[in-house]
Design an enzyme around this catalytic site. Sequence first.
Site, PDB file in Angstrom:
ATOM      1  N   SER A  11       0.835  -1.198   0.000  1.00 46.81           N
ATOM      2  CA  SER A  11       0.000   0.000   0.000  1.00 46.81           C
ATOM      3  C   SER A  11       0.867   1.243   0.000  1.00 46.81           C
ATOM      4  CB  SER A  11      -0.908   0.015   1.231  1.00 46.81           C
ATOM      5  OG  SER A  11      -1.513   1.282   1.375  1.00 46.81           O
ATOM      6  N   HIS A  12       0.266   2.369  -0.416  1.00 48.08           N
ATOM      7  CA  HIS A  12       0.945   3.662  -0.315  1.00 48.08           C
ATOM      8  C   HIS A  12       1.193   4.040   1.138  1.00 48.08           C
ATOM      9  CE1 HIS A  12       0.071   4.124  -4.496  1.00 48.08           C
ATOM     10  NE2 HIS A  12       0.588   5.326  -4.524  1.00 48.08           N
ATOM     11  N   SER A  13       0.383   3.472   2.020  1.00 43.37           N
ATOM     12  CA  SER A  13       0.455   3.853   3.425  1.00 43.37           C
ATOM     13  C   SER A  13       0.924   2.674   4.264  1.00 43.37           C
ATOM     14  CB  SER A  13      -0.935   4.310   3.883  1.00 43.37           C
ATOM     15  OG  SER A  13      -1.099   4.100   5.262  1.00 43.37           O
TER      16      SER A  13
END
Lengths: 252, 213
Positions: A11-13
């Site tokens: 994920s981007h996060s």
Amino acid sequence: MTASTGLVLVSHSAQLAAGAVEVAAQMAPDVLVRAAGGTGDGRIGTSYDLVEQAVTGLLDEGASAVVVLTDLGSATLTAESVLEALDDERVVLADAPFVEGAVAAAVAAQSGGDAAAVRAAALTAIAAFTPAVPATAAEGATATGTSDAAVAAPSDAAVTAPWGAQDGAVRRTMVLRNRLGLHARPAAMLARKAADFDAEILMNGVDASSVLAIMGLGLTGGAELTFEASGPQADKALEVIAADVEAGFGEE
Amino acid sequence: MADTLDIAWATDWVKACAAVVAEHRMELIDLDRAIGDGDHGENLDRGFKAVLVKLEAAEPATVGDVLKLVATTLMSTVGGAAGPLYGTAFLRAAKTADGATIDAAGVADLLAAGVEGIVARGKAEVGDKTMVDAWAPAVEAARAAAEAGKTATEALRAAATAARTGAETTDPLVARKGRASYLGERAIGHRDPGAESSAMLLEAAADVAEGGG
């Protein structure tokens, strides 16, 4: 039963990846699930190195295959770059909804699914959305090229059971005792049990071995559960499942 | 003006890339803020700064070695979509450049391999308002220059000029790939940041080859 297909959630996060791992792991306690979120130095984005380390780490830990799920954009591109560099047929990408795909993939891996089966389970998770998406919205997404997944969405048949009720099937009706309904944990438990037996099991008309299909029913405490099972182990399967239902799937 | 390009050109190009990205960092950030997530300038600046550090420590033997170092460093440090896109472009380009020098046809081959990498990764086509809109015409221009018997430097200049024009053609487009595709017609009137940075990098390549880097 071995759960040797591992998952990497990209994920981007970092928090989103870690949270998705948490949800997936709850459904599939024996599956190796690793997060590769954020850039590695605390920013939003994806890191080639983190993804590569997560994948090779799982293989080193003994995973026979690794299925990689990504949230969007650069996460997918980064994962594809890692896969291209590794050039290892044991590692595959599942272009699926992130959370729902991770849950479906984890349950499939828990049931001993190989890379292809786990990936396929993740891909069917998109079917959980299609009934709720208005046709116009789906067309719009396709026209702008943002939703390849919508084009590839399997029909509802992927979630509802393909075989239907059969003559000679064993039937049993019970009441759901879980006060909080058939939420993620008991749904996963039921799906795993249903997949364990050499039997085809329907619950309220859907495939009882599909955790997403079960959860899609939105059953609340006190709901009536109608099981229909066919196949060599139909009787035994319903006996075991009935015991779980009676026990509230170990809750309360 | 050299007929062929060598490793000195490659290392100078990479340094020029770092310089041009640092110089235009805010411009790229502003373009990306308009239609993306606003990190393109910052991400590329971080990536090329990391490339400079790696280049100091490395002893590349060929142009291909230099480009491969750029590829792996960008993939590891950029963090946005530009990382795998440029990373794959430089990686594929590197594979065409394992000799000591590159002639005009080699420039065309190198750029063609690069754009093939970008397309393989991003699945974009010309007209999607992406960096492909700068790269595709650049490859065609380099190929035409090589077939017309021009030098490697002239082929690069032709490619850079075509990339600049290609980047400008993204202004009126609706995006069909990337974060900007969620904006629909609101993307019209804004240049694609990836096409702009692509034009900058190719212009830097030509500047360095002409001795003005």
